[in-house]
Design a protein around this motif. Structure first.
Motif, PDB file in Angstrom:
ATOM      1  N   THR A  60      -4.272 -13.151   0.602  1.00  0.00           N
ATOM      2  CA  THR A  60      -3.322 -12.241   1.477  1.00  0.00           C
ATOM      3  C   THR A  60      -2.472 -12.952   2.333  1.00  0.00           C
ATOM      4  N   TYR A  92      -7.882  -1.161   5.042  1.00  0.00           N
ATOM      5  CA  TYR A  92      -8.463  -0.336   4.159  1.00  0.00           C
ATOM      6  C   TYR A  92      -9.171   0.871   4.684  1.00  0.00           C
ATOM      7  N   SER A 141       3.580 -10.205   0.319  1.00  0.00           N
ATOM      8  CA  SER A 141       3.107 -10.430  -1.211  1.00  0.00           C
ATOM      9  C   SER A 141       3.524 -11.520  -1.971  1.00  0.00           C
ATOM     10  N   LYS A 168      -5.358   2.836   3.014  1.00  0.00           N
ATOM     11  CA  LYS A 168      -4.672   1.972   2.063  1.00  0.00           C
ATOM     12  C   LYS A 168      -5.486   1.364   0.942  1.00  0.00           C
ATOM     13  N   ARG A 169      -5.007   1.085  -0.262  1.00  0.00           N
ATOM     14  CA  ARG A 169      -5.956   0.480  -1.273  1.00  0.00           C
ATOM     15  C   ARG A 169      -5.023  -0.709  -1.695  1.00  0.00           C
ATOM     16  N   GLU A 170      -4.288  -1.377  -1.014  1.00  0.00           N
ATOM     17  CA  GLU A 170      -3.414  -2.426  -1.050  1.00  0.00           C
ATOM     18  C   GLU A 170      -3.071  -3.431  -0.139  1.00  0.00           C
ATOM     19  N   GLY A 178       0.182  -6.915  -1.846  1.00  0.00           N
ATOM     20  CA  GLY A 178       0.190  -6.687  -3.098  1.00  0.00           C
ATOM     21  C   GLY A 178      -0.948  -6.890  -3.798  1.00  0.00           C
ATOM     22  N   ALA A 209      -4.451  -5.107  -5.065  1.00  0.00           N
ATOM     23  CA  ALA A 209      -5.053  -3.678  -5.349  1.00  0.00           C
ATOM     24  C   ALA A 209      -6.387  -3.959  -4.878  1.00  0.00           C
TER      25      ALA A 209
END
Ligand SMILES: Nc1ncnc2c1ncn2[C@@H]1O[C@H](COP(=O)(O)OP(=O)(O)O)[C@@H](O)[C@H]1O
Ligand SMILES: [Mg+2]
Length: 317
Positions: A136, A108, A150, A112-114, A117, A119
Motif C-alpha cells: 500500500t 477498514y 495506488s 472501506k474495502r479498498e 487500489g 481490494a
C-alpha cells in the motif's frame, strides 16, 4: 545535536528524525537523532538512546538482506551514525503489510474495502493476517503527510516507470519475507513496514532504515492466535503505543491539535520500549553508549578520508 561540519560536505538536510549530510555529492552520513515523530509531527522531547537503537537495528537488517538487493550502507562508524552511498531516490514509500493493523485497520473499520487500489476481503478483524502481504504505497511528501496512492496511479502519472515499479514490488515482497522470517525466529511477527529505494546508475538500491520500530510494527508471536481468537488486542513492540498514547490524549496530528505534555515518566517509558525492542529483534543485549560531539566529529573525519569508490555506474538491469 548541533549541525556538524564534515569534510567534503555538499549538503545538509534535517529530516524529522535524522540529520543527513551529503558528502562530495555521492555519499551520505546519516546521524540518527533521538527525535521522535508520530503522525508526521516531531514531538517536543527526545527519547534517550532511540537514535542508537534505530541505527543499529537498521544496520543489522541491511546486512542480512544484501543478498536480495544491494543497499546504500557502507559503514557504521558510530552507534548513532552510518555512512553510505547517496542514491537518486524514488518519490514513493513502499509500505507492505502482513496484517490488517494500524492505518489499514482504521480504513477498514470505516467501511472501506479498498486501500491504495488493493481490494480487502470481507469479514476481517483487526490484526488478522492477509492471505498474502499487500503493498500500500504512499507518496513521499516534502512536508506534511505522506499520502496513500495506488500502483495504477504511480504508473499512470509516471511517478515510477512501470518496469521499475514492478521491480520495487518484487524487492519489497522479498525483503519483507526475509524480515518476517527473521522476526519469527526471535518470537516476533513483523506486521508491517515500509521501504525506500533509490538508484545508482541503473541499479536499484535499498536506502534509508529498515525494520526499525519507527518504520515497522512488531507483535509478539507467542499467544498471537489465542489473542486473535479471543478478540483481544495484540501485544505490540512498536511505536504504535506512542500513537495510541497521543490519540488517547486528543492528538492525531491534525491542524490545531496540541501535542500532550511528555512527562519524564512518559519519555523514559518510551525509551525503555525502544531498548526492549532492540533486544528482542536482534537477540542481543543493548549497550548504552554515550558519544560526545567531539568524538563523533573525529570518527567521521577519519572515515570520510578513505571512502570506497562509487559502484560501477553500468547497471545490471
Ligand atoms: N541512500 C540514500 N540516498 C538518498 N537519500 C536517502 C538515502 N537514505 C535515506 N535517504 C533520505 O534521507 C532522509 C532520512 O531522514 P528522515 O529523518 O527519515 O527524514 P524525513 O523527515 O524526510 O522522513 C529521508 O528523506 C530519506 O528518503
Ligand atoms: Mg523518513
Amino acid at each position: 545535536m548541533q549541525q556538524l561540519q564534515l569534510p567534503h560536505q555538499t549538503n545538509f538536510y534535517k529530516g524529522k528524525v535524522r540529520d543527513v549530510y551529503t558528502i562530495a555529492d555521492k555519499y551520505m552520513v546519516m546521524v540518527v537523532s533521538d527525535r521522535i515523530s508520530a503522525f508526521d509531527v516531531v514531538l517536543p522531547r527526545p527519547i534517550p538512546y532511540k537514535g542508537q537503537v534505530l541505527n543499529q537495528i537498521a544496520a543489522q537488517f541491511l546486512e542480512a538482506t544484501k543478498d536480495i538487493v544491494p543497499n546504500w550502507l557502507i559503514k557504521v562508524p558510530l552507534p548513532n551514525a552510518a555512512i553510505g552511498y547517496k542514491c537518486e531516490t524514488y518519490p514513493v514509500e513502499m509500505v507492505v503489510r502482513g496484517n490488517l493493523t494500524g492505518h489499514a485497520w482504521r480504513t477498514y473499520k470505516s467501511g472501506k474495502r479498498e486501500l491504495c487500489g488493493v481490494a480487502l476481503p470481507e469479514g476481517m478483524r483487526e490484526n488478522d493476517p492477509f492471505e498474502q502481504p499487500i503493498i500500500t504505497p504512499t507518496t513521499k511528501a516534502h512536508e506534511g503527510h505522506d499520502e496513500d496512492i495506488s500502483r495504477e496511479e504511480i504508473i499512470k502519472k509516471g511517478i515510477v516507470p512501470e518496469k521499475e515499479y514492478e521491480q520495487l514490488e518484487q524487492l519489497t515482497l522479498a525483503v519483507f519475507e526475509r524480515g518476517r522470517k527473521m522476526a519469527n525466529e526471535r518470537g516476533l511477527i513483523l506486521v508491517d513496514t515500509k521501504y525506500e529505494f533509490g538508484k545508482i546508475g541503473d541499479t536499484i538500491y535499498l536506502i534509508d532504515e529498515i525494520h526499525t520500530p519507527d518504520s515497522s510494527r512488531y507483535f509478539y508471536l507467542d499467544g498471537f492466535e489465542e489473542r486473535q481468537k479471543a478478540g483481544e488486542p495484540q501485544k505490540q513492540l512498536s511505536k504504535e503505543f506512542v500513537r495510541e498514547w497521543l490519540m488517547e490524549n486528543g492528538f492525531q496530528g491534525k491542524d490545531g491539535q496540541q501535542v500532550p505534555e511528555m512527562t519524564d515518566e512518559v519519555v523514559s517509558r518510551i525509551s525503555e520500549r525502544y531498548i526492549e525492542l532492540y533486544e528482542h529483534v536482534t537477540g542481543k543485549k543493548f549497550v548504552k553508549e554515550d558519544v560526545s560531539e567531539a568524538e563523533m566529529i573525529a570518527k567521521l573525519n577519519a572515515e570520510l578520508d578513505h571512502l570506497p569508490p562509487i559502484p560501477d555506474q553500468i547497471g545490471t538491469l
